[in-house]
Write a protein that holds these residues in place. Structure first.
Motif, PDB file in Angstrom:
ATOM      1  N   LEU A 191      -1.799  -6.615  -3.362  1.00 26.12           N
ATOM      2  CA  LEU A 191      -1.650  -5.796  -2.148  1.00 26.12           C
ATOM      3  C   LEU A 191      -2.936  -5.039  -1.784  1.00 26.12           C
ATOM      4  N   ALA A 192      -3.657  -4.598  -2.807  1.00 26.21           N
ATOM      5  CA  ALA A 192      -4.873  -3.817  -2.527  1.00 26.21           C
ATOM      6  C   ALA A 192      -5.941  -4.674  -1.835  1.00 26.21           C
ATOM      7  N   ASP A 193      -5.773  -5.997  -1.880  1.00 30.75           N
ATOM      8  CA  ASP A 193      -6.753  -6.866  -1.208  1.00 30.75           C
ATOM      9  C   ASP A 193      -6.401  -7.132   0.256  1.00 30.75           C
ATOM     10  N   ARG A 194      -5.229  -6.720   0.697  1.00 27.48           N
ATOM     11  CA  ARG A 194      -4.761  -7.070   2.047  1.00 27.48           C
ATOM     12  C   ARG A 194      -5.758  -6.699   3.162  1.00 27.48           C
ATOM     13  N   PRO A 195      -6.384  -5.499   3.143  1.00 27.08           N
ATOM     14  CA  PRO A 195      -7.256  -5.160   4.281  1.00 27.08           C
ATOM     15  C   PRO A 195      -8.643  -5.793   4.198  1.00 27.08           C
ATOM     16  N   LYS A 196      -8.973  -6.402   3.047  1.00 29.09           N
ATOM     17  CA  LYS A 196     -10.356  -6.851   2.839  1.00 29.09           C
ATOM     18  C   LYS A 196     -10.833  -7.906   3.842  1.00 29.09           C
ATOM     19  N   PRO A 197     -10.004  -8.898   4.227  1.00 25.84           N
ATOM     20  CA  PRO A 197     -10.487  -9.866   5.238  1.00 25.84           C
ATOM     21  C   PRO A 197     -10.846  -9.213   6.574  1.00 25.84           C
ATOM     22  N   PHE A 198     -10.347  -7.992   6.793  1.00 27.07           N
ATOM     23  CA  PHE A 198     -10.674  -7.293   8.050  1.00 27.07           C
ATOM     24  C   PHE A 198     -11.962  -6.455   7.887  1.00 27.07           C
ATOM     25  N   GLY A 199     -12.548  -6.518   6.702  1.00 31.74           N
ATOM     26  CA  GLY A 199     -13.746  -5.717   6.436  1.00 31.74           C
ATOM     27  C   GLY A 199     -13.433  -4.259   6.196  1.00 31.74           C
ATOM     28  N   ILE A 200     -12.186  -3.973   5.862  1.00 31.04           N
ATOM     29  CA  ILE A 200     -11.782  -2.572   5.621  1.00 31.04           C
ATOM     30  C   ILE A 200     -11.957  -2.253   4.131  1.00 31.04           C
ATOM     31  N   PRO A 201     -12.747  -1.230   3.807  1.00 27.73           N
ATOM     32  CA  PRO A 201     -12.950  -0.899   2.394  1.00 27.73           C
ATOM     33  C   PRO A 201     -11.684  -0.331   1.739  1.00 27.73           C
ATOM     34  N   VAL A 202     -11.502  -0.655   0.473  1.00 26.40           N
ATOM     35  CA  VAL A 202     -10.324  -0.203  -0.273  1.00 26.40           C
ATOM     36  C   VAL A 202     -10.797   0.508  -1.542  1.00 26.40           C
ATOM     37  N   VAL A 203     -10.208   1.655  -1.814  1.00 21.66           N
ATOM     38  CA  VAL A 203     -10.450   2.328  -3.095  1.00 21.66           C
ATOM     39  C   VAL A 203      -9.123   2.371  -3.828  1.00 21.66           C
ATOM     40  N   GLU A 204      -9.135   1.889  -5.070  1.00 24.35           N
ATOM     41  CA  GLU A 204      -7.909   1.892  -5.873  1.00 24.35           C
ATOM     42  C   GLU A 204      -7.964   3.054  -6.859  1.00 24.35           C
ATOM     43  N   VAL A 205      -6.828   3.724  -7.015  1.00 23.96           N
ATOM     44  CA  VAL A 205      -6.826   4.906  -7.880  1.00 23.96           C
ATOM     45  C   VAL A 205      -5.469   5.062  -8.560  1.00 23.96           C
ATOM     46  N   ASP A 206      -5.477   5.723  -9.717  1.00 26.66           N
ATOM     47  CA  ASP A 206      -4.236   6.064 -10.413  1.00 26.66           C
ATOM     48  C   ASP A 206      -3.615   7.246  -9.671  1.00 26.66           C
ATOM     49  N   GLY A 207      -2.528   6.997  -8.961  1.00 28.44           N
ATOM     50  CA  GLY A 207      -1.902   8.033  -8.132  1.00 28.44           C
ATOM     51  C   GLY A 207      -1.269   9.154  -8.932  1.00 28.44           C
ATOM     52  N   ASN A 208      -1.164   8.997 -10.237  1.00 31.06           N
ATOM     53  CA  ASN A 208      -0.600  10.070 -11.062  1.00 31.06           C
ATOM     54  C   ASN A 208      -1.687  11.012 -11.587  1.00 31.06           C
ATOM     55  N   ASP A 209      -2.937  10.733 -11.209  1.00 35.71           N
ATOM     56  CA  ASP A 209      -4.054  11.591 -11.612  1.00 35.71           C
ATOM     57  C   ASP A 209      -4.534  12.306 -10.346  1.00 35.71           C
TER      58      ASP A 209
END
Ligand SMILES: Cc1ncc(C[n+]2csc(CCOP(=O)(O)OP(=O)(O)O)c2C)c(N)n1
Ligand SMILES: [Mg+2]
Length: 295
Positions: A191-209
């Motif tokens: 899912l975190a890769d979904r915006p990448k073909p649109f050139g939208i940057p994604v930052v993944e993070v541990d949401g419990n931190d």
């Protein structure tokens, strides 16, 4: 501690926000059980780190928040208005939307929520276009769950947001489930890769931190506010309470394990126990007083 513009990204301030959200939502489940609420109620118990971390990184004078069906935490992080929220869900005229919106239709200043999954994507992008056109410098943040990303409206929205370099931040709260469906049975690929073909940057993070969420949100928000176009913050977390009321068919051992990783206990390990106890007591009293006055 009094939350100010300067200290609101501190761990103490974010702990206070998370503690307030937890106290309000725990009470909402109790009120639901007693038949005191109008309609259903979805809590974000276990997901408080995302609301507290992201909202602390926003400019609350101008930024816009579009929330979803699990939005109490986003609302409380935005304005702290526990009385307006609880009264709203009780269907009372003193609720923030006079008791007619309920849990999933909250509006105050620049905060909006709606329970139609994916429906707020084009709305958020349209709002981002308005902010860009008026040169306000504001950004629009949409909160959505992992399951909602199955809605096609997101992909039309990503396209326009990227094409027109709109100030739009999508925060995904991946709690691993859409109602009772595990993510692996619903979504292909990552899912975190979904915006990448649109050139939208994604930052993944541990949401419990909560501190990591705050830092990642700040970094993306700076990028978006500079005019570079949209971004996505992908947060992993776990919903500790049922989807809405009693509808929980998840493995009990899985839930018990998730309690060992939850964001409030995690923040506590970095703060003085006396301080945390005092905050917990203060928010519990605050919420109890509100409910007694509304009853
Ligand atoms: C368009 C649409 N389809 C179905 C629903 C019913 N529904 C409400 S919440 C939900 C699951 C959402 O899962 P997710 O987006 O992962 O958010 P979470 O509940 O896990 O926070 C569903 C199917 C809805 N609100 N809107
Ligand atoms: Mg989910």
């Amino acid at each position: 501690m009094l939350k100010t513009l300067e200290n609101r990204g501190s761990l103490r301030a974010m702990y206070e926000t998370m503690a307030l959200i937890r106290a309000v939502e725990t009470s909402l489940l109790d009120l639901f059980g007693k038949g005191k609420l109008r309609g259903t109620v979805h809590t974000g118990i276990g997901q408080e780190g995302i609301a507290a971390g992201v909202v602390a990184a926003l400019d609350l004078e101008r930024d816009v928040i579009c929330s979803n069906h699990r939005g109490h935490g986003h609302y409380l992080a935005y304005c702290g208005d526990a009385k307006g929220l609880i009264a709203e869900i009780m269907g009372l005229p003193v609720g923030v939307c006079r008791g007619v919106g309920g849990s999933q239709h909250l509006h105050k200043r620049n905060f909006y929520s709606n329970g139609i999954l994916g429906g707020m994507a084009p709305v958020s992008v349209g709002m981002a276009m308005a902010e860009k056109t008026s040169k306000s410098g504001a950004i629009v943040v949409q909160f959505a769950g992992d399951g909602a990303l199955a809605e096609g409206a997101f992909y039309e929205s990503f396209n326009i947001a990227a094409l027109w370099k709109l100030p739009y931040l999508l925060v995904v709260e991946d709690n691993g489930y859409a109602q009772s469906t595990p993510r692996a049975l619903e979504q292909s690929g990552k899912l975190a890769d979904r915006p990448k073909p649109f050139g939208i940057p994604v930052v993944e993070v541990d949401g419990n931190d909560v501190e990591a969420v705050y830092e990642a949100a700040e970094q993306l928000i700076e990028h978006i506010r500079s005019g570079a176009g949209p971004g996505m913050l992908y947060c992993t977390t776990y919903r500790l309470a049922p989807h809405s009321k009693g509808d929980d068919i998840r493995d009990k051992a899985e839930i018990a394990e998730a309690w060992t990783r939850e964001p409030i206990a995690r923040a506590r390990t970095k703060l003085a126990p006396d301080y945390c106890d005092a905050v917990d007591e203060a928010v519990a009293t605050h919420v109890r007083d509100i409910i007694e006055a509304l009853a």
